[in-house]
Design an enzyme around this catalytic site. Sequence first.
Site, PDB file in Angstrom:
ATOM      1  N   TYR A 144       0.775  -1.228   0.000  1.00  0.00           N
ATOM      2  CA  TYR A 144       0.000   0.000   0.000  1.00  0.00           C
ATOM      3  C   TYR A 144       0.811   1.285   0.000  1.00  0.00           C
ATOM      4  O   TYR A 144       0.251   2.368  -0.133  1.00  0.00           O
ATOM      5  CB  TYR A 144      -0.977  -0.011   1.179  1.00  0.00           C
ATOM      6  CG  TYR A 144      -2.139  -0.942   0.932  1.00  0.00           C
ATOM      7  CD1 TYR A 144      -3.109  -0.615  -0.003  1.00  0.00           C
ATOM      8  CD2 TYR A 144      -2.235  -2.150   1.592  1.00  0.00           C
ATOM      9  CE1 TYR A 144      -4.167  -1.462  -0.263  1.00  0.00           C
ATOM     10  CE2 TYR A 144      -3.286  -3.010   1.342  1.00  0.00           C
ATOM     11  CZ  TYR A 144      -4.253  -2.663   0.414  1.00  0.00           C
ATOM     12  OH  TYR A 144      -5.287  -3.512   0.160  1.00  0.00           O
ATOM     13  N   PHE A 430     -11.255  -4.403  11.701  1.00  0.00           N
ATOM     14  CA  PHE A 430     -12.220  -4.141  10.625  1.00  0.00           C
ATOM     15  C   PHE A 430     -11.716  -4.727   9.323  1.00  0.00           C
ATOM     16  O   PHE A 430     -12.255  -4.489   8.279  1.00  0.00           O
ATOM     17  CB  PHE A 430     -12.483  -2.632  10.464  1.00  0.00           C
ATOM     18  CG  PHE A 430     -11.286  -1.800  10.096  1.00  0.00           C
ATOM     19  CD1 PHE A 430     -10.990  -1.541   8.768  1.00  0.00           C
ATOM     20  CD2 PHE A 430     -10.445  -1.272  11.073  1.00  0.00           C
ATOM     21  CE1 PHE A 430      -9.896  -0.768   8.421  1.00  0.00           C
ATOM     22  CE2 PHE A 430      -9.357  -0.485  10.741  1.00  0.00           C
ATOM     23  CZ  PHE A 430      -9.070  -0.236   9.419  1.00  0.00           C
TER      24      PHE A 430
END
Length: 430
Positions: A144, A430
Amino acid sequence: MGRFTGDEGGEGATTAATAVEPRVLRREEWDRWYGTLIRAFGGIPGPDEELALFRELTQVDRSIGVWEGDGPSEECVGTAGAFAFRMTVPGGAQVPAAGVTMVSVAATHRRRGVLTSMMRRQLDDVRSWGEPLAVLTASEPAIYGRFGYGAATFELGAEIDTSRVRLSVPPGTDDVRLRYAAPADVVDACEAVYARLVPGRPGMLARRPGWERLGLLDPESGRDGASPLQCVVARRGGEVTGFARFRVRPAWGPEGPKGTVVLDTLAGLDPATEAALWRFLYDVDLTSTLAVRGRPVDEAWQYQVSDVRRCRPTLRDALYVRLVDVGAALAARTYRAPVDVVFEVEDAFCPWNEGRWRLSGDVKGASCERTTDAADLALTVRELGAAYLGGVSLGALGAAGRVREVRAGALAEASAGFGSDVPPWLPHGF
């Protein structure tokens, strides 16, 4: 989210453009979309209760997929989601942040630009929603950075030899009373403790309705030979001040019992409560190891143990932060020391952030506006994301060659201002 927090199917250099642009997920497509995600992570589906919870929590209007083919032969080849959260930043404000998750690319479609197209669409969407931050946890940290995400928080793990390591506790620990409770029976009290902790530490996420059920999932397939989830609740003066959820993995050797306590979650509102919970976990019968992971790097138990080497502490990256709107994000937090600095920001993936920004702030607040003044520091948006929550030093990034000082003294000034007395931590999956 659960097993798929910020997960992805990586891609190298693009060799062919994807034929289909990402589109917003439709509710009736969820099973096929989620099936693509499961396949990318080994193809082993979770239990039915996990599937049902993830289906309910998925915000389909904030989820996207890449599809190939037409009609009945249409195939999902890429997935990505972004939950609407609010995250605590230095100074205590809770700032809107897109929680990026459920990212995958089918193995048959790597190196075709699928991941890049999803990241492009997603960050454009996040900007349109007015959310200045995007955050994720990465199963593969190398992926990322090229999209502007920087490693901003770290977490502590340990394998504590409780048969040989003693724990000293602060005054008041003996005043804390503990009792066992079924995890589901005390979830509201535990969530109230969590909610009180959120404003006090950067990186924590305010819990949205429904997410409290994630911590109660207890499939047998996920226990690795340990017991069902157990819970103890701490009270002082009649008030619930903390809790711990854990499992016990029994084991026996020639010398006798050598079981392991596997800590899932621990939270306390004061030092005495935390110490009481840790002491309890140390003393569980028939065990000699306490296994912990995902804890804050400044947690007090490290300074209460008699032999930290026998705790075998480990450190790993956790939350990655991406400034989607540099000006709004930097103005949303406060600064530990006064700072007045001009950043020359490089952000090829989100060019609206490119250029010079003047940040002026202190412990009371901040402003961050476009400027034509000369730059003091030059860096990419990735470094700003890494330093944003105060857990990574701008000075250290400068020493690594990732921040260039243009004006002498600017790096020390900015580094002091960006720091946080409380290191950031992400306990919310999450």
